[in-house]
Scaffold this motif. Structure first.
Motif, PDB file in Angstrom:
ATOM      1  N   LYS A  81       3.549  -6.654  -9.328  1.00  0.00           N
ATOM      2  CA  LYS A  81       4.551  -5.640  -9.003  1.00  0.00           C
ATOM      3  C   LYS A  81       5.911  -5.972  -9.601  1.00  0.00           C
ATOM      4  O   LYS A  81       6.661  -5.075  -9.977  1.00  0.00           O
ATOM      5  N   GLY A 116       3.671   1.621  -1.364  1.00  0.00           N
ATOM      6  CA  GLY A 116       4.386   1.766  -2.622  1.00  0.00           C
ATOM      7  C   GLY A 116       5.840   1.335  -2.568  1.00  0.00           C
ATOM      8  O   GLY A 116       6.615   1.604  -3.490  1.00  0.00           O
ATOM      9  N   GLU A 158       0.828  -1.219   0.000  1.00  0.00           N
ATOM     10  CA  GLU A 158       0.000   0.000   0.000  1.00  0.00           C
ATOM     11  C   GLU A 158       0.860   1.266   0.000  1.00  0.00           C
ATOM     12  O   GLU A 158       0.533   2.249  -0.651  1.00  0.00           O
ATOM     13  N   THR A 195       9.145  -0.726  -3.060  1.00  0.00           N
ATOM     14  CA  THR A 195       9.599  -1.624  -4.117  1.00  0.00           C
ATOM     15  C   THR A 195      10.925  -2.241  -3.702  1.00  0.00           C
ATOM     16  O   THR A 195      11.863  -1.524  -3.326  1.00  0.00           O
TER      17      THR A 195
END
Length: 114
Positions: free
Chosen positions: A77, A42, A40, A44
């Protein structure tokens, strides 16, 4: 895609134990919340190595009924990862989310933070 037996890092384990002491949420439930909180936010994964050596549990215990969802989010993702690297990506998301959540001192404060 994710192995049947999985572990988390020392850092995540310690953060999730603090969360458990503060809120009563078990480490495996905390790991689920940490993963989703990290997605949530973001975060990475940079592809770096991560040592996953704490608390070996089966995949169902870590992910519950959300196993397919977790794997789908990881594939979405990181579409170009090799199968073995999805486990590292999951572990890095648990690390990230656990650090955000560890200082919550109640379930209600945790919900507000997430």
């Amino acid at each position: 895609m994710l192995p049947q037996k999985m572990k988390i890092s020392d850092k995540a384990f310690n953060s999730l134990r603090r969360l458990q002491n503060n809120t009563g949420l078990t480490v495996n439930i905390g790991a689920r919340l940490a993963f989703f909180a990290s997605i949530e936010r973001g975060f990475t994964w940079d592809g770096g190595d991560i040592e996953l050596k704490q608390r070996e549990l089966d995949k169902y215990t870590w992910l519950g009924e959300h196993g397919d969802l977790v794997e789908m989010l990881l594939k979405q993702k990181y579409p170009n990862l090799e199968a073995k690297d999805y486990y590292k990506a999951w572990g890095s998301h648990v690390d990230d989310g656990a650090l955000v959540m560890e200082t919550s001192n109640s379930v209600s404060s945790l919900v507000q933070r997430l």
